[in-house]
Scaffold this motif. Structure first.
Motif, PDB file in Angstrom:
ATOM      1  N   HIS A  51       0.996  -1.174  -0.040  1.00 47.54           N
ATOM      2  CA  HIS A  51      -0.032  -0.155   0.044  1.00 47.54           C
ATOM      3  C   HIS A  51       0.849   1.164   0.053  1.00 47.54           C
ATOM      4  N   SER A  54       2.551   1.622  -3.336  1.00 47.81           N
ATOM      5  CA  SER A  54       1.735   2.212  -4.396  1.00 47.81           C
ATOM      6  C   SER A  54       1.278   3.600  -4.161  1.00 47.81           C
ATOM      7  N   LYS A  55       1.098   4.055  -2.883  1.00 50.19           N
ATOM      8  CA  LYS A  55       0.424   5.411  -2.824  1.00 50.19           C
ATOM      9  C   LYS A  55       1.585   6.469  -2.753  1.00 50.19           C
ATOM     10  N   ARG A  58       3.094   6.866  -6.292  1.00 46.19           N
ATOM     11  CA  ARG A  58       2.517   7.764  -7.080  1.00 46.19           C
ATOM     12  C   ARG A  58       2.445   9.516  -6.578  1.00 46.19           C
ATOM     13  N   ASP A  92       1.283 -10.900  -4.073  1.00 47.81           N
ATOM     14  CA  ASP A  92       0.942  -9.308  -3.991  1.00 47.81           C
ATOM     15  C   ASP A  92       1.669  -8.650  -5.116  1.00 47.81           C
ATOM     16  N   LYS A  95      -0.531  -8.145  -8.258  1.00 45.25           N
ATOM     17  CA  LYS A  95      -1.347  -7.079  -7.895  1.00 45.25           C
ATOM     18  C   LYS A  95      -1.049  -5.618  -7.822  1.00 45.25           C
ATOM     19  N   LEU A  96       0.216  -5.498  -7.375  1.00 46.38           N
ATOM     20  CA  LEU A  96       0.750  -4.245  -7.700  1.00 46.38           C
ATOM     21  C   LEU A  96       1.011  -3.656  -9.044  1.00 46.38           C
ATOM     22  N   LYS A  98      -0.877  -4.617 -11.787  1.00 45.34           N
ATOM     23  CA  LYS A  98      -2.195  -4.455 -12.099  1.00 45.34           C
ATOM     24  C   LYS A  98      -2.928  -3.078 -11.597  1.00 45.34           C
ATOM     25  N   SER A  99      -2.388  -2.552 -10.581  1.00 44.30           N
ATOM     26  CA  SER A  99      -2.866  -1.424 -10.114  1.00 44.30           C
ATOM     27  C   SER A  99      -2.377  -0.268 -10.742  1.00 44.30           C
ATOM     28  N   ASP A 104      -0.165   6.379 -14.858  1.00 43.71           N
ATOM     29  CA  ASP A 104       0.767   6.602 -13.590  1.00 43.71           C
ATOM     30  C   ASP A 104       2.190   6.455 -14.285  1.00 43.71           C
TER      31      ASP A 104
END
Length: 254
Positions: A51, A54-55, A58, A92, A95-96, A98-99, A104
């Protein structure tokens, strides 16, 4: 675009990642297993790590997420001596990836020395593009020896310093091995001694021999693996197409 760089040790994979970060002025997130071992423990800790990457990635974009020894994430069986828990990101990491939306400015870059040792499906699904960094050829080695020796303070007299022979002797060794050889050989003392003791190519051979070269078996393993990857197959089809076009042109001329 998520990229994985493959190649022998010392061929410049990690340096290339740092070069990308420097050129883009990007923030680097190193998720290599040995770097995150013992950090953010448990499932909740891992979720928090993903998390945050990812956050924050960005918020501070452009960002580069880097994983060294990327094949270890998808190993079928982990060695008992490996205490870094390399498969921790196996579920995980996709998933990262794909996000990450097209808008981005984030990229996942992995490096691997033996990509054939892992589950290929997981590897190819996570990394969309794969680049093979081979051992340096004659021209590259010649210029590398010359540049590194001169930069370190060495004096090359082209009539007496046989740079061509040194380049031929180092066939099979990587850029990293050549760089270490120059650094080990050209100490401050040896640089000062050049005033009365001329530098000889043979002085670099002893240090170079301490590093393992890229053996033919390892090179063949890389080439064999690469031809089976989606990108390798695509490249092979393009080359086949070029050969067909050339044969058609020859037949028309006849």
């Amino acid at each position: 675009m998520n990229t994985e760089k493959k190649g022998p040790e010392g061929c410049g994979k990690s340096m290339l990642v740092h070069a990308v970060c420097t050129e883009l002025r990007a923030t680097l997130f190193d998720l290599t297993a040995t770097n995150i071992v013992g950090k953010y423990p448990g499932k909740s800790g891992l979720n928090m790590l993903i998390h945050l990457v990812s956050k924050v990635g960005r918020l501070l974009q452009p960002s580069v997420v880097f994983i060294d020894q990327a094949e270890k994430t998808f190993l079928k069986k982990v060695s008992k001596t490996d205490k870094s828990d390399p498969k921790r990101l196996k579920k995980d990491l996709p998933k990262l990836v794909k996000s990450i939306a097209p808008e981005d400015q984030m990229i996942l870059i992995g490096s691997s020395r033996c990509p054939w040792e892992c589950d290929q499906k997981g590897l190819t699904q996570t990394y969309q593009k794969m680049l093979y960094l081979p051992k340096p050829d004659y021209s590259y080695r010649y210029n590398l020896w010359k540049e590194l020796i001169l930069r370190k303070g060495g004096e090359i007299t082209y009539t007496d310093f046989d740079l061509s022979s040194l380049t031929k002797i180092s066939d099979g060794w990587t850029s990293g091995a050549i760089s270490r050889s120059v650094n080990d050989t050209l100490s401050e003392k040896r640089i000062l001694q050049q005033k009365f003791k001329q530098l000889k190519p043979l002085e670099f051979v002893g240090s170079l021999a301490k590093s393992e070269p890229v053996y033919k078996e390892e090179e063949d393993a890389f080439n064999s693996w690469y031809t089976k990857t989606p990108l390798g197959k695509k490249k092979a089809k393009l080359l086949e197409g070029d050969d067909d076009d050339k044969s058609k042109d020859k037949s028309k001329k006849k």
